[in-house]
Design a protein around this motif. Structure first.
Motif, mmCIF file in Angstrom:
data_model
loop_
_atom_site.group_PDB
_atom_site.id
_atom_site.type_symbol
_atom_site.label_atom_id
_atom_site.label_comp_id
_atom_site.label_asym_id
_atom_site.label_seq_id
_atom_site.Cartn_x
_atom_site.Cartn_y
_atom_site.Cartn_z
ATOM 1 N N ALA A 76 6.064 11.882 -3.679
ATOM 2 C CA ALA A 76 7.173 11.321 -2.895
ATOM 3 C C ALA A 76 8.145 10.631 -3.840
ATOM 4 C CB ALA A 76 6.661 10.330 -1.850
ATOM 5 N N LEU A 77 9.344 10.365 -3.333
ATOM 6 C CA LEU A 77 10.358 9.581 -4.034
ATOM 7 C C LEU A 77 10.920 8.585 -3.043
ATOM 8 C CD1 LEU A 77 12.136 9.103 -6.567
ATOM 9 C CD2 LEU A 77 13.719 10.789 -5.646
ATOM 10 N N LYS A 78 10.751 7.284 -3.320
ATOM 11 C CA LYS A 78 11.135 6.247 -2.379
ATOM 12 C C LYS A 78 11.890 5.124 -3.093
ATOM 13 C CE LYS A 78 8.748 8.088 1.082
ATOM 14 N NZ LYS A 78 9.362 8.540 2.334
ATOM 15 N N LYS A 79 12.602 4.331 -2.296
ATOM 16 C CA LYS A 79 13.186 3.096 -2.799
ATOM 17 C C LYS A 79 12.114 2.007 -2.745
ATOM 18 C CE LYS A 79 17.628 4.224 -3.378
ATOM 19 N NZ LYS A 79 18.324 4.126 -4.684
ATOM 20 N N LYS A 80 11.890 1.342 -3.864
ATOM 21 C CA LYS A 80 10.856 0.313 -3.938
ATOM 22 C C LYS A 80 11.391 -0.903 -4.701
ATOM 23 C CE LYS A 80 7.095 1.023 -2.879
ATOM 24 N NZ LYS A 80 6.428 0.821 -1.557
ATOM 25 N N TYR A 81 10.706 -2.041 -4.507
ATOM 26 C CA TYR A 81 10.904 -3.256 -5.283
ATOM 27 C C TYR A 81 12.325 -3.809 -5.225
ATOM 28 C CZ TYR A 81 6.791 -0.864 -7.065
ATOM 29 O OH TYR A 81 5.617 -0.161 -7.165
ATOM 30 N N PHE A 106 9.136 7.367 -8.212
ATOM 31 C CA PHE A 106 8.192 8.402 -7.856
ATOM 32 C C PHE A 106 6.919 7.744 -7.345
ATOM 33 C CE2 PHE A 106 10.141 11.264 -11.271
ATOM 34 C CZ PHE A 106 10.747 12.105 -10.340
ATOM 35 N N ILE A 107 6.299 8.340 -6.313
ATOM 36 C CA ILE A 107 4.964 7.954 -5.866
ATOM 37 C C ILE A 107 4.006 9.009 -6.404
ATOM 38 C CG2 ILE A 107 3.510 7.345 -3.910
ATOM 39 C CD1 ILE A 107 6.038 5.625 -4.129
ATOM 40 N N LEU A 108 2.992 8.566 -7.144
ATOM 41 C CA LEU A 108 2.040 9.487 -7.750
ATOM 42 C C LEU A 108 0.660 9.297 -7.151
ATOM 43 C CD1 LEU A 108 4.000 8.295 -10.363
ATOM 44 C CD2 LEU A 108 3.008 10.394 -11.272
ATOM 45 N N LEU A 109 -0.101 10.376 -7.109
ATOM 46 C CA LEU A 109 -1.420 10.362 -6.475
ATOM 47 C C LEU A 109 -2.400 11.227 -7.256
ATOM 48 C CD1 LEU A 109 -3.428 9.943 -4.003
ATOM 49 C CD2 LEU A 109 -2.361 12.009 -3.031
ATOM 50 N N LYS A 110 -3.615 10.713 -7.385
ATOM 51 C CA LYS A 110 -4.773 11.517 -7.793
ATOM 52 C C LYS A 110 -5.892 11.175 -6.821
ATOM 53 C CE LYS A 110 -7.092 10.688 -11.649
ATOM 54 N NZ LYS A 110 -7.443 10.680 -13.098
ATOM 55 N N SER A 111 -6.295 12.147 -6.008
ATOM 56 C CA SER A 111 -7.257 11.893 -4.938
ATOM 57 C C SER A 111 -8.575 12.621 -5.193
ATOM 58 C CB SER A 111 -6.686 12.339 -3.583
ATOM 59 O OG SER A 111 -7.655 12.189 -2.572
ATOM 60 N N GLU A 112 -9.664 11.899 -4.977
ATOM 61 C CA GLU A 112 -10.989 12.506 -5.057
ATOM 62 C C GLU A 112 -11.397 13.144 -3.733
ATOM 63 O OE1 GLU A 112 -13.741 9.539 -6.404
ATOM 64 O OE2 GLU A 112 -12.294 8.725 -7.857
ATOM 65 N N ASP A 113 -10.643 12.885 -2.670
ATOM 66 C CA ASP A 113 -11.022 13.336 -1.326
ATOM 67 C C ASP A 113 -10.282 14.582 -0.863
ATOM 68 O OD1 ASP A 113 -12.646 11.138 -1.215
ATOM 69 O OD2 ASP A 113 -11.293 9.942 0.010
ATOM 70 N N ILE A 114 -9.079 14.814 -1.380
ATOM 71 C CA ILE A 114 -8.245 15.901 -0.871
ATOM 72 C C ILE A 114 -8.036 16.950 -1.956
ATOM 73 C CG2 ILE A 114 -6.043 16.542 0.159
ATOM 74 C CD1 ILE A 114 -5.708 13.661 1.075
ATOM 75 N N ASP A 115 -8.375 18.194 -1.634
ATOM 76 C CA ASP A 115 -8.070 19.319 -2.510
ATOM 77 C C ASP A 115 -6.848 20.039 -1.932
ATOM 78 O OD1 ASP A 115 -10.203 18.974 -4.317
ATOM 79 O OD2 ASP A 115 -11.590 19.942 -2.914
ATOM 80 N N PHE A 116 -5.696 19.793 -2.527
ATOM 81 C CA PHE A 116 -4.479 20.424 -2.046
ATOM 82 C C PHE A 116 -4.412 21.865 -2.524
ATOM 83 C CE2 PHE A 116 -3.224 15.907 -2.101
ATOM 84 C CZ PHE A 116 -2.761 15.786 -0.799
ATOM 85 N N ASP A 117 -4.176 22.783 -1.580
ATOM 86 C CA ASP A 117 -3.964 24.186 -1.916
ATOM 87 C C ASP A 117 -2.464 24.458 -1.962
ATOM 88 O OD1 ASP A 117 -6.693 24.817 -1.962
ATOM 89 O OD2 ASP A 117 -6.728 25.064 0.215
ATOM 90 N N PHE A 118 -2.071 25.386 -2.832
ATOM 91 C CA PHE A 118 -0.660 25.696 -2.996
ATOM 92 C C PHE A 118 -0.360 27.133 -2.607
ATOM 93 C CE2 PHE A 118 -1.634 22.216 -5.890
ATOM 94 C CZ PHE A 118 -0.640 21.310 -5.564
ATOM 95 N N ASN A 154 0.818 -1.209 0.000
ATOM 96 C CA ASN A 154 0.000 0.000 0.000
ATOM 97 C C ASN A 154 0.857 1.267 0.000
ATOM 98 O OD1 ASN A 154 -2.030 2.034 0.568
ATOM 99 N ND2 ASN A 154 -3.329 0.326 1.255
ATOM 100 N N LEU A 155 0.694 2.074 -1.021
ATOM 101 C CA LEU A 155 1.487 3.296 -1.167
ATOM 102 C C LEU A 155 1.053 4.406 -0.224
ATOM 103 C CD1 LEU A 155 1.791 3.392 -5.068
ATOM 104 C CD2 LEU A 155 3.439 2.496 -3.411
ATOM 105 N N ALA A 156 -0.057 4.223 0.482
ATOM 106 C CA ALA A 156 -0.466 5.215 1.483
ATOM 107 C C ALA A 156 0.612 5.386 2.544
ATOM 108 C CB ALA A 156 -1.786 4.792 2.139
ATOM 109 N N TYR A 157 1.388 4.341 2.784
ATOM 110 C CA TYR A 157 2.424 4.390 3.815
ATOM 111 C C TYR A 157 3.739 4.979 3.310
ATOM 112 C CZ TYR A 157 -0.933 1.169 5.894
ATOM 113 O OH TYR A 157 -2.089 0.596 6.381
ATOM 114 N N ASP A 158 3.784 5.356 2.029
ATOM 115 C CA ASP A 158 4.996 5.920 1.452
ATOM 116 C C ASP A 158 4.945 7.438 1.336
ATOM 117 O OD1 ASP A 158 6.771 3.666 0.791
ATOM 118 O OD2 ASP A 158 5.106 3.009 -0.467
ATOM 119 N N VAL A 159 3.871 8.059 1.835
ATOM 120 C CA VAL A 159 3.762 9.513 1.763
ATOM 121 C C VAL A 159 3.747 10.084 3.174
ATOM 122 C CG1 VAL A 159 2.538 9.419 -0.433
ATOM 123 C CG2 VAL A 159 1.225 9.464 1.686
ATOM 124 N N ASP A 160 4.038 11.401 3.286
ATOM 125 C CA ASP A 160 4.181 12.047 4.587
ATOM 126 C C ASP A 160 2.926 12.790 5.026
ATOM 127 O OD1 ASP A 160 6.823 11.168 4.854
ATOM 128 O OD2 ASP A 160 7.577 12.871 3.704
#
Length: 229
Positions: A150-155, A167-179, A75-81
């Motif tokens: 994120a950028l992690k060591k995998k596999y 690279f860890i990539l995400l497209k979320s329907e639940d979170i609207d990230f503001d910049f 699960n990549l949820a554990y690879d983000v901060d």
């Protein structure tokens, strides 16, 4: 070349999927950018609620993409901060396209068709991993609305025990990230700088044809941080 058709694949197609995976893998010069799944790995994807979509030229399977429901280890949820509900994560897994069928936008078309299949499900966090050396794949993914988070060591494997940069990539329907409006550009080859920028709460949102990635700083990022217990 006949008109290409798309169809969802089942366990009866595993041998053909595996053969295509092997053919694509053998044709890749840099093997670290592509993970070659075993037949049991491919079957597990279907058994665990994932899916495959195949691309056919007549009766010939020329490409496929898979999407998986991850177990805890995957699960990549554990690879983000920041916090993502791991039960809502689904992962775009392998995409394989025969060389003569590349350049036809099949990566994006198959991704869209698989995401449509899970549109009304509880899987609201779409995630994936891509090698920083695989420019076309992460550009396609960014262009379809994902962000580099994120950028992690995998596999890890017998050739590289620590794993490979992904690279860890995400497209979320639940979170609207503001910049915040703060931006920085870093080339995909500058791994140390990439790690620093991710640690400073920047997400990658686009990339040019030379691999220069535009990062934007996330506003109010602290509310997404996972608190240590």
């Amino acid at each position: 070349m006949e008109k290409l058709t798309f169809k969802f694949l089942g366990k009866k197609h595993i041998d053909k999927i595996y053969e295509l995976t092997s053919e694509v893998y053998e044709g890749i010069e840099n093997k670290e950018i592509f993970s070659h799944d075993s037949k049991s790995d491919l079957e597990h994807i279907i058994d665990n609620g994932g899916a495959f979509i195949g691309v056919y030229d007549g009766d010939k399977l020329v490409a496929y993409r898979s999407i998986k429901v991850p177990n805890d280890e995957e699960n990549l949820a554990y690879d983000v901060d920041f916090y993502l509900d791991p039960k809502k994560v689904i992962i775009n897994d392998t995409v394989a396209v025969l060389k003569e069928y590349r350049g036809k936008n099949l990566q994006n078309i198959t991704r869209e068709k698989l995401e449509e299949k899970y549109k009304d499900s509880n899987f609201t966090h779409k995630m994936s991993t891509v090698s920083p050396k695989n420019y076309h794949s992460y550009k396609n993914t960014l262009d379809s609305g994902y962000m580099l988070v994120a950028l992690k060591k995998k596999y890890p494997d017998e050739l590289c025990e620590e794993g490979y940069d992904r690279f860890i990539l995400l497209k979320s329907e639940d979170i609207d990230f503001d910049f915040t409006g703060e931006e920085v550009i870093i080339n995909a080859s500058e791994i140390d700088k990439l790690k620093e920028i991710f640690a400073s709460n920047y997400f990658g949102v686009s990339v040019d044809d030379k691999g220069n990635i535009l990062f934007k700083k996330v506003k109010s990022f602290d509310r997404f941080i996972v608190e240590n217990e």
